[in-house]
Design an enzyme around this catalytic site. Structure first.
Site, PDB file in Angstrom:
ATOM      1  CB  THR A 104      -7.279  -2.758  20.016  1.00 55.10           C
ATOM      2  OG1 THR A 104      -8.426  -1.959  19.693  1.00 55.10           O
ATOM      3  CG2 THR A 104      -7.628  -3.701  21.152  1.00 55.10           C
ATOM      4  CB  SER A 131      -3.118   1.334  22.531  1.00 56.34           C
ATOM      5  OG  SER A 131      -2.297   2.436  22.869  1.00 56.34           O
ATOM      6  CB  VAL A 146      -6.423   5.321  15.963  1.00 59.24           C
ATOM      7  CG1 VAL A 146      -6.327   5.912  17.371  1.00 59.24           C
ATOM      8  CG2 VAL A 146      -5.406   5.977  15.031  1.00 59.24           C
ATOM      9  CB  CYS A 147      -9.027   3.459  19.281  1.00 55.59           C
ATOM     10  SG  CYS A 147     -10.117   3.234  20.694  1.00 55.59           S
ATOM     11  CB  THR A 148     -12.156  -0.236  18.590  1.00 57.14           C
ATOM     12  OG1 THR A 148     -12.857   0.992  18.321  1.00 57.14           O
ATOM     13  CG2 THR A 148     -12.072  -0.459  20.088  1.00 57.14           C
TER      14      THR A 148
END
Length: 216
Positions: free
Chosen positions: A146, A179, A126-128
């Site tokens: 991301t 993202s 998830v995310c970074t």
């Protein structure tokens, strides 16, 4: 402090009602992690496991040493186990947040991820969190995404990655990247679709009353 262990005990046992061994999803915890990156998927996946035990899944919160972590905005979360005491996983969820920056150069962590890649059927981020996967070489030649503010960093970390700049999440079979932040909820519901079917995922979405209608 959020004590997830009080919510659901560590599971690595035979379900005597079905005769099947429990299948485990691990959500990694680390200092500086973005809270919703972990808590969003946890809510979806733990709701699924708790409400539909016949499906045979459990969710584990895992930290490196089994100790509590302090998240990016101050929330403290207590894990259920350490990476050494965690059960075998079918799915690993790696959150993002400011704490991913040191992890990108933490050779012990990157080597652990490579080891997980060799035995965990489905790696997700998830995310970074995808930046750490990229640093470990897990996204080479793959489509991935991301958080919007880290797309350039993802491309710089591994130029072979096919950036999906507008996708909410990217499913590339045995690797799924989401993202930013709240996208982890959508990704987790997608995991339920993959692992238990669309009807079950709709049941979970209704249970957690997830029906986004942003006020702004």
């Amino acid at each position: 402090m959020v004590d997830a262990g009080a919510h659901r005990a560590h599971d690595d046992f035979m379900d005597h009602t079905t005769g099947q061994k429990t299948k485990n999803i691990g959500i990694l915890l680390f200092d500086g992690m973005e809270e919703l990156d972990a808590v969003g998927p946890w809510e979806v996946l733990a709701a699924w496991a708790d409400q539909f035990p016949e499906d045979g899944w459990a969710v584990q919160l895992i930290s490196r040493d089994g100790e509590p972590v302090r998240c990016a905005k101050g929330m403290v979360i207590s894990p259920m186990c350490s990476i050494d005491t965690a059960p075998d996983l079918e799915v690993l969820v790696h959150p993002g947040g400011d704490g991913t920056l040191p992890l990108m150069s933490d050779q012990a962590h990157l080597e652990w991820l490579r080891g997980q890649r060799a035995k965990v059927p489905l790696m997700t981020s998830v995310c970074t969190g995808s930046l750490v996967y990229a640093a470990a070489g897990l996204l080479e030649g793959r489509p991935a995404t991301t958080w919007w503010g880290a797309l350039d960093t993802l491309a710089e970390t591994d130029p072979t990655i096919e950036l999906r700049t507008s996708d909410r999440f990217v499913d590339d079979g045995d690797v799924v990247t989401a993202s930013g932040v709240s996208a982890g909820i959508d990704m987790a519901l997608h995991l339920v679709v993959r692992l238990a079917g669309e009807s079950r995922a709709k049941d979970v979405r209704r249970y957690i009353q997830y029906d986004p209608q942003p006020p702004v």
